[in-house]
Design an enzyme around this catalytic site. Sequence first.
Site, PDB file in Angstrom:
ATOM      1  N   ASP A 122       3.463   3.271  -1.388  1.00  0.00           N
ATOM      2  CA  ASP A 122       4.153   3.326  -2.677  1.00  0.00           C
ATOM      3  C   ASP A 122       5.627   3.691  -2.554  1.00  0.00           C
ATOM      4  O   ASP A 122       6.374   3.570  -3.524  1.00  0.00           O
ATOM      5  CB  ASP A 122       3.461   4.334  -3.600  1.00  0.00           C
ATOM      6  N   TRP A 148       0.838  -1.212   0.000  1.00  0.00           N
ATOM      7  CA  TRP A 148       0.000   0.000   0.000  1.00  0.00           C
ATOM      8  C   TRP A 148       0.867   1.255   0.000  1.00  0.00           C
ATOM      9  O   TRP A 148       0.530   2.260  -0.624  1.00  0.00           O
ATOM     10  CB  TRP A 148      -0.912  -0.028   1.238  1.00  0.00           C
TER      11      TRP A 148
END
Length: 254
Positions: free
Chosen positions: A70, A68
Amino acid sequence: YRSDDCLWFFNAVPAFVAETGDFDFYNKVLPYADEGEATVFGHLRRALEFNLERNGRHHLPCGLSADWNDCLRLGYYGESLFVAFQLRLGLTVYAEIAERLGQPEEAAWALAHRDRLDADIQANTWDGDWFIWAITEDGTVYGTKDYEEGQVYLNTQVWAVISGAATPEQAEKCMQTVNEKLATPFGLMLCAPPLVKTSIEVMRAVVFNPGIKENAGIFNHTQGWGVMAECMLGHGDRAYEYYRAAMPAAYNEC
C-alpha cells in the site's frame, strides 16, 4: 484503486471449489458490484481484463494506486512486477478452468496473453540474480543491483516461482538471493537494504524506521509465500526453516 485486488480471485475461487467439490460454482450467475451480472467464470475473465487493459510502456500491469504494498506509488502507468506475476498465475488458472468447462477457445485466449506476458517479463525484469520490483512512470527501474535501496524485494522473487514465470535457473538463483539477503532468525524481510533516501512520492515506506512495516519489515503474510516457493522447488528443509522462524512459538523460552 489497487492493481492487485481482483487477482486474488485466482487463489480464492479455485480453493473454494476444491474444498466444496462444487465445480458447477463457475457457472453460477452473480451480480457485479456496480451493474450487470455474469457467471463466476465470467467474473474471472473480467478480472484478467482489468489488468490486461491497464499496462505501461513495457506491457507490464500498471501499479495504479498501489499493488499489495500500500506504500507503493508508481504513477498510473508505472508497472508492478508483483502484479505481473499475479496476472500470469491468473491466466494459467483461467486456462485450466476453461479446459475443464469445455471452452478451449477461452483457454487459448488466456495462454496467448500469458505467452506475451512471459516475453515481456523476460525482456525487462531479470537483473542477473533476482527480479526487479517496479518500473515507474518516468522509466526508473527499482530493484536492480545498481539501486542503492530496496535492491531485493521478497514479493517478486517468491511470486516469480509461485506463478511459474521464472525459468528453473532463475527460480534457484532468486530464491538463493532471498536466503542470502532477506532471511533472518525472525522471518523473511520484505526488502533489503531498507529505504531511506527513496522519494516518498514513490515509496511512502520511507516514513517508517528501517525494519518497520513496508520498510524492510517482516510481514506474516509474505512468510507463507516464501515457504510455498521453497516447497515448489523441492527445498523442504529451507521451507521449514522459514516456517519455523516466523512462528510465534519460535519465541517461547520454555
